[in-house]
Design an enzyme around this catalytic site. Structure first.
Site, PDB file in Angstrom:
ATOM      1  N   GLU A 190       0.844  -1.196   0.000  1.00  0.00           N
ATOM      2  CA  GLU A 190       0.000   0.000   0.000  1.00  0.00           C
ATOM      3  C   GLU A 190       0.878   1.244   0.000  1.00  0.00           C
ATOM      4  O   GLU A 190       1.816   1.353   0.793  1.00  0.00           O
ATOM      5  CB  GLU A 190      -0.892   0.035   1.246  1.00  0.00           C
ATOM      6  N   ASP A 206      -6.592   8.700   9.746  1.00  0.00           N
ATOM      7  CA  ASP A 206      -5.248   8.301  10.158  1.00  0.00           C
ATOM      8  C   ASP A 206      -4.875   8.841  11.527  1.00  0.00           C
ATOM      9  O   ASP A 206      -5.247   9.954  11.903  1.00  0.00           O
ATOM     10  CB  ASP A 206      -4.222   8.763   9.120  1.00  0.00           C
TER      11      ASP A 206
END
Length: 264
Positions: free
Chosen positions: A45, A56
């Site tokens: 990723e 995040d």
């Protein structure tokens, strides 16, 4: 069968690490990717930096901040991606990105450029699958044979999971815990059963991420998930050692090798 689907053709769970592109600089990311893939990553990723990364946690937020200290360049992102793909064409690359950078570039232009750079999948945390924008984008991705990978959280309803089947490909990214990305000490209760349910409803491999950092956690999850996704723990190594490229390469390779060796 897509390149991503073929990775899941064996019974062995897949190790999927994540790195934030541009941290601490674009060129170093080629070395980080190479070390992780040599260490056993089956899919990689690649995070595209964004100024408001709502999904995040602090480690990746700081990585994005470091990356954005330099002028942001989607052109450079695509060039670095192509370099990684050239080094390891057998390893599928997936962008994890917020929708804004794609929209700013133009969806058709982005899709074409991403495909040419070697991208085989996209994860977009802030683009719900059941919107007109997502449906239109999914059609573009299908034409380019890029998988559209969706997130399922502990709060996602069964009806919504079933509806996802028509708009998802590659694999499902199962978020193992509430909140943002980051390391957790313990895994959620009922995780195994929930992952099995999602796999049965959608008919795709299910990979688990958010909060996974240790070899013991990866070992346990790999017994029932098709893949184990690790981001913050990888990015923490880069945060602490990225200023010394050779040291960081060694640490990333060792970490990836230990995680891969632990998995079933």
């Amino acid at each position: 069968m897509s390149a991503i689907s073929s990775v899941f053709s064996s019974d062995k769970s897949v190790f999927i690490p994540y790195i934030s592109l541009g941290d601490p600089d674009y060129e170093s990311c080629i070395s980080w990717a190479d070390a992780l893939i040599r260490g056993g990553a089956g899919i990689l990723e690649l995070g595209i930096p964004f100024s408001d990364p709502v999904a995040d946690g602090p480690v990746i937020q700081k990585a994005f901040k470091r990356a954005l200290a330099y002028p942001f360049s989607m052109k450079k992102i695509l060039e670095i991606t192509a370099e990684i793909h050239k080094l390891h064409p057998e390893t599928p690359l997936v962008y994890l990105t917020y929708f804004n950078p794609l929209y700013s570039m133009g969806l058709e232009a982005f899709t074409e450029s991403a495909k040419n750079s070697g991208i085989q999948g996209l994860i977009i945390p802030d683009l719900p699958f059941d919107t007109s924008e997502a449906e239109e984008f999914f059609s573009q991705l299908e034409r380019k044979k890029i998988d559209f990978i969706h997130l399922v959280t502990p709060a996602t309803t069964i009806d919504r999971i079933q509806s996802m089947k028509s708009f998802a490909s590659g694999f499902i990214y199962y978020v193992t815990s509430y909140g943002v990305t980051g390391e957790r000490r313990a895994l959620a209760v009922g995780l195994k059963e929930r992952i099995q349910m999602v796999r049965n409803k959608v008919g795709l491999p299910v990979c688990a991420g958010f909060g996974i950092s240790t070899a013991d956690q990866a070992k346990e999850i790999s017994t029932y998930a098709n893949g184990v996704i690790i981001g913050s723990a990888v990015q923490k190594i880069i945060e602490e050692s990225g200023s010394n490229r050779e040291v960081c390469i060694s640490k990333l390779f060792t970490y990836a090798s230990e995680i891969r060796a632990s998995m079933k």
